[in-house]
Write a protein that holds these residues in place. Structure first.
Motif, PDB file in Angstrom:
ATOM      1  N   VAL A  81       0.815  -1.210   0.000  1.00 32.86           N
ATOM      2  CA  VAL A  81       0.000   0.000   0.000  1.00 32.86           C
ATOM      3  C   VAL A  81       0.847   1.258   0.000  1.00 32.86           C
ATOM      4  CG1 VAL A  81      -1.997  -1.102   1.060  1.00 32.86           C
ATOM      5  CG2 VAL A  81      -0.244  -0.048   2.510  1.00 32.86           C
ATOM      6  N   ASN A  82       2.173   1.105   0.139  1.00 36.88           N
ATOM      7  CA  ASN A  82       3.048   2.274   0.018  1.00 36.88           C
ATOM      8  C   ASN A  82       4.397   1.838  -0.529  1.00 36.88           C
ATOM      9  OD1 ASN A  82       5.027   1.823   2.324  1.00 36.88           O
ATOM     10  ND2 ASN A  82       3.082   1.810   3.453  1.00 36.88           N
ATOM     11  N   THR A  83       5.098   2.777  -1.130  1.00 35.06           N
ATOM     12  CA  THR A  83       6.362   2.480  -1.787  1.00 35.06           C
ATOM     13  C   THR A  83       7.399   1.981  -0.795  1.00 35.06           C
ATOM     14  OG1 THR A  83       5.903   4.113  -3.505  1.00 35.06           O
ATOM     15  CG2 THR A  83       8.202   3.475  -3.199  1.00 35.06           C
ATOM     16  N   ARG A  84       7.383   2.517   0.406  1.00 38.66           N
ATOM     17  CA  ARG A  84       8.376   2.125   1.402  1.00 38.66           C
ATOM     18  C   ARG A  84       8.350   0.624   1.645  1.00 38.66           C
ATOM     19  NH1 ARG A  84       7.614   1.341   6.660  1.00 38.66           N
ATOM     20  NH2 ARG A  84       5.593   2.400   6.593  1.00 38.66           N
ATOM     21  N   MET A  85       7.154   0.051   1.766  1.00 42.75           N
ATOM     22  CA  MET A  85       7.065  -1.384   2.018  1.00 42.75           C
ATOM     23  C   MET A  85       7.365  -2.195   0.758  1.00 42.75           C
ATOM     24  SD  MET A  85       6.895  -1.749   5.124  1.00 42.75           S
ATOM     25  CE  MET A  85       7.120  -3.507   4.821  1.00 42.75           C
ATOM     26  N   ALA A  86       7.001  -1.690  -0.396  1.00 40.49           N
ATOM     27  CA  ALA A  86       7.355  -2.381  -1.642  1.00 40.49           C
ATOM     28  C   ALA A  86       8.872  -2.477  -1.770  1.00 40.49           C
ATOM     29  CB  ALA A  86       6.756  -1.645  -2.842  1.00 40.49           C
ATOM     30  N   VAL A  87       9.555  -1.393  -1.435  1.00 37.93           N
ATOM     31  CA  VAL A  87      11.020  -1.384  -1.452  1.00 37.93           C
ATOM     32  C   VAL A  87      11.578  -2.388  -0.449  1.00 37.93           C
ATOM     33  CG1 VAL A  87      13.018   0.033  -0.798  1.00 37.93           C
ATOM     34  CG2 VAL A  87      11.288   0.939  -2.375  1.00 37.93           C
ATOM     35  N   ALA A  88      10.969  -2.462   0.725  1.00 39.40           N
ATOM     36  CA  ALA A  88      11.435  -3.405   1.744  1.00 39.40           C
ATOM     37  C   ALA A  88      11.321  -4.846   1.247  1.00 39.40           C
ATOM     38  CB  ALA A  88      10.648  -3.216   3.034  1.00 39.40           C
ATOM     39  N   HIS A  89      10.237  -5.164   0.548  1.00 36.89           N
ATOM     40  CA  HIS A  89      10.073  -6.519   0.023  1.00 36.89           C
ATOM     41  C   HIS A  89      11.091  -6.817  -1.071  1.00 36.89           C
ATOM     42  CE1 HIS A  89       6.634  -7.812   2.329  1.00 36.89           C
ATOM     43  NE2 HIS A  89       6.016  -6.660   2.076  1.00 36.89           N
ATOM     44  N   ALA A  90      11.398  -5.826  -1.903  1.00 34.07           N
ATOM     45  CA  ALA A  90      12.407  -6.016  -2.946  1.00 34.07           C
ATOM     46  C   ALA A  90      13.783  -6.238  -2.328  1.00 34.07           C
ATOM     47  CB  ALA A  90      12.424  -4.818  -3.887  1.00 34.07           C
ATOM     48  N   ALA A  91      14.126  -5.407  -1.355  1.00 33.05           N
ATOM     49  CA  ALA A  91      15.434  -5.545  -0.710  1.00 33.05           C
ATOM     50  C   ALA A  91      15.560  -6.882   0.011  1.00 33.05           C
ATOM     51  CB  ALA A  91      15.650  -4.383   0.268  1.00 33.05           C
ATOM     52  N   LEU A 103       7.020  -6.390 -10.325  1.00 34.59           N
ATOM     53  CA  LEU A 103       6.713  -5.035  -9.890  1.00 34.59           C
ATOM     54  C   LEU A 103       5.220  -4.771 -10.008  1.00 34.59           C
ATOM     55  CD1 LEU A 103       9.593  -3.019 -11.619  1.00 34.59           C
ATOM     56  CD2 LEU A 103       9.659  -4.434  -9.555  1.00 34.59           C
ATOM     57  N   ILE A 104       4.581  -4.557  -8.882  1.00 35.42           N
ATOM     58  CA  ILE A 104       3.150  -4.262  -8.847  1.00 35.42           C
ATOM     59  C   ILE A 104       2.979  -2.764  -8.635  1.00 35.42           C
ATOM     60  CG2 ILE A 104       1.016  -4.671  -7.568  1.00 35.42           C
ATOM     61  CD1 ILE A 104       2.058  -7.485  -7.008  1.00 35.42           C
ATOM     62  N   ALA A 123      11.932   3.174  -7.446  1.00 33.52           N
ATOM     63  CA  ALA A 123      12.391   2.866  -6.085  1.00 33.52           C
ATOM     64  C   ALA A 123      12.553   1.363  -5.887  1.00 33.52           C
ATOM     65  CB  ALA A 123      11.407   3.440  -5.065  1.00 33.52           C
ATOM     66  N   ILE A 124      11.624   0.587  -6.411  1.00 29.94           N
ATOM     67  CA  ILE A 124      11.710  -0.867  -6.267  1.00 29.94           C
ATOM     68  C   ILE A 124      12.900  -1.407  -7.054  1.00 29.94           C
ATOM     69  CG2 ILE A 124      10.525  -3.053  -6.654  1.00 29.94           C
ATOM     70  CD1 ILE A 124       7.868  -1.476  -6.475  1.00 29.94           C
ATOM     71  N   LEU A 125      13.043  -0.959  -8.294  1.00 24.93           N
ATOM     72  CA  LEU A 125      14.154  -1.427  -9.125  1.00 24.93           C
ATOM     73  C   LEU A 125      15.497  -1.058  -8.511  1.00 24.93           C
ATOM     74  CD1 LEU A 125      12.574  -0.480 -12.551  1.00 24.93           C
ATOM     75  CD2 LEU A 125      13.185  -2.811 -11.863  1.00 24.93           C
ATOM     76  N   SER A 126      15.570   0.111  -7.901  1.00 18.61           N
ATOM     77  CA  SER A 126      16.823   0.562  -7.283  1.00 18.61           C
ATOM     78  C   SER A 126      17.149  -0.223  -6.023  1.00 18.61           C
ATOM     79  CB  SER A 126      16.732   2.055  -6.942  1.00 18.61           C
ATOM     80  OG  SER A 126      16.571   2.830  -8.109  1.00 18.61           O
ATOM     81  N   ALA A 155      15.614   2.292 -19.536  1.00 22.51           N
ATOM     82  CA  ALA A 155      16.830   3.026 -19.891  1.00 22.51           C
ATOM     83  C   ALA A 155      17.705   3.294 -18.673  1.00 22.51           C
ATOM     84  CB  ALA A 155      16.458   4.341 -20.568  1.00 22.51           C
ATOM     85  N   GLU A 156      17.081   3.425 -17.510  1.00 26.73           N
ATOM     86  CA  GLU A 156      17.818   3.717 -16.285  1.00 26.73           C
ATOM     87  C   GLU A 156      18.042   2.471 -15.419  1.00 26.73           C
ATOM     88  OE1 GLU A 156      16.344   7.029 -14.039  1.00 26.73           O
ATOM     89  OE2 GLU A 156      15.504   7.994 -15.816  1.00 26.73           O
ATOM     90  N   HIS A 157      17.236   1.436 -15.648  1.00 31.37           N
ATOM     91  CA  HIS A 157      17.291   0.254 -14.789  1.00 31.37           C
ATOM     92  C   HIS A 157      17.344  -0.999 -15.668  1.00 31.37           C
ATOM     93  CE1 HIS A 157      16.309   2.723 -11.267  1.00 31.37           C
ATOM     94  NE2 HIS A 157      15.444   3.340 -12.049  1.00 31.37           N
ATOM     95  N   PRO A 158      18.536  -1.459 -16.009  1.00 28.81           N
ATOM     96  CA  PRO A 158      18.651  -2.626 -16.888  1.00 28.81           C
ATOM     97  C   PRO A 158      18.124  -3.918 -16.282  1.00 28.81           C
ATOM     98  CG  PRO A 158      20.810  -1.958 -16.046  1.00 28.81           C
ATOM     99  CD  PRO A 158      19.844  -0.875 -15.685  1.00 28.81           C
ATOM    100  N   ASN A 159      17.871  -3.923 -14.974  1.00 28.35           N
ATOM    101  CA  ASN A 159      17.273  -5.118 -14.382  1.00 28.35           C
ATOM    102  C   ASN A 159      15.789  -5.260 -14.711  1.00 28.35           C
ATOM    103  OD1 ASN A 159      17.087  -2.830 -12.615  1.00 28.35           O
ATOM    104  ND2 ASN A 159      16.490  -4.155 -10.909  1.00 28.35           N
TER     105      ASN A 159
END
Length: 320
Positions: A81-91, A103-104, A123-126, A155-159
């Motif tokens: 429900v927020n980018t912060r937690m999406a980033v936490a799951h990616a990390a 990426l949802i 943010a998730i890709l990074s 172009a910025e995130h080859p992953n």
């Protein structure tokens, strides 16, 4: 980076539930191992099939870690429900050894804003730059990722290596025409079971994320093998793929609706997997008529498939 991880057939795992309505992680690992033994390429966890909105963040991460420790190739859903937690799951996925990200889009808050979604995806890709990722394009999340945004991100995130299309046949065609045909290194994944034939044969998909494949892994792998052969020009495989796709249509169509997890968990129970009998929310249940319909459709398909498999040619050649 393993850029082939999103090829092949990948079931979207459902989360089994204990009688006290907590996640059954032992059952989750058994489910994944069973599907891998059937010939699947890997698993997705937690997408919508995994009931991610109904689990805590810690529960989701434990499920990912348990699967990785069991040696299962895992693609992790980043719904939040927020980018912060999406980033936490990616990390966390990168830290524990998952093999990819789905990426949802950002939901609820500014979901329709292209600028907000761009920042969310970036943010998730990074957060996990060494994990290959696909964007999950689904109308259920209220945002459609178009070609210009996809290639701006790539172009910025080859992953960012691919596009998982859940929007239906027209959206699959759009993705093939404007995204994956523009860059041969971009993977197109079928994201809805009703579009397997169209995706592989007409749109050049190289992978599929399946819901009904959790219940019918052998049969779905058979369909994908026929579709791949049809895409390579095998006329008999093309005809047989259409027959199998049509026979699966009703069961596959459950994947398009809001009760998809309830349907597929019930079908798993019919297959003897009692750990799927309980749901996280007590009032979540199919109606009697829905259960009767699903059961009749599974029996009908089983009977048809057993008879159909007696035929020769491509049916036998590409059997899973």
């Amino acid at each position: 980076m393993n850029d082939t991880i999103f090829s092949g057939t990948i079931p979207a795992l459902m989360t089994p539930c204990n009688p006290d309505r907590t996640p059954d992680f032992d059952g989750l690992v058994r489910e994944a191992q069973m599907l891998m033994e059937a010939g699947m390429s890997g698993v997705v966890y937690c997408g919508s099939m995994g009931d991610w909105p109904l689990l805590t963040d810690d529960e989701r991460m434990e499920g990912v870690e348990r699967l990785v420790k069991a040696g299962v190739p895992v693609m992790v859903g980043t719904g939040a429900v927020n980018t912060r937690m999406a980033v936490a799951h990616a990390a966390h996925a990168a830290k524990v050894g998952a093999q990819g990200l789905m990426l949802i889009p950002r939901v609820l808050s500014r979901g329709g804003s292209i600028a907000a979604q761009r920042d969310h995806f970036k943010a998730i890709l990074s957060a996990a730059p060494d994990l290959p990722a696909v964007i999950y394009n689904s109308p259920h999340y209220g945002f459609a990722t178009r070609a210009d945004l996809f290639f701006e991100l790539r172009a910025e995130h080859p992953n960012l290596i691919g596009f998982k299309e859940f929007g239906g046949a027209a959206d699959m065609s759009y993705a093939a025409e404007t995204i994956t045909s523009r860059d041969e290194d971009v993977t197109l994944m079928v994201g809805v079971d009703t579009c397997v034939y169209h995706g592989f044969v007409n749109c050049g998909a190289t992978g599929s994320i399946t819901g009904i494949g959790c219940v019918l892994p052998r049969e779905v792998l058979h369909l994908v093998a026929l579709c791949k052969a049809a895409a390579a020009g095998d006329a008999d495989a093309r005809a047989r793929a259409r027959e199998l796709d049509d026979a699966l249509k009703v069961l596959s169509t459950f994947d398009e609706g809001p009760d998809l997890v309830l349907y597929y968990k019930h079908l798993m129970v019919m297959r003897g997997h009692k750990e799927f009998a309980t749901h996280f929310i007590e009032t979540d249940a199919l109606s009697d008529s829905q259960r009767n319909f699903a059961e009749a459709q599974l029996r009908l398909f089983d009977s048809w498939y057993a008879d159909w498999c007696k035929q020769g040619g491509a049916v036998q050649k590409y059997a899973a």
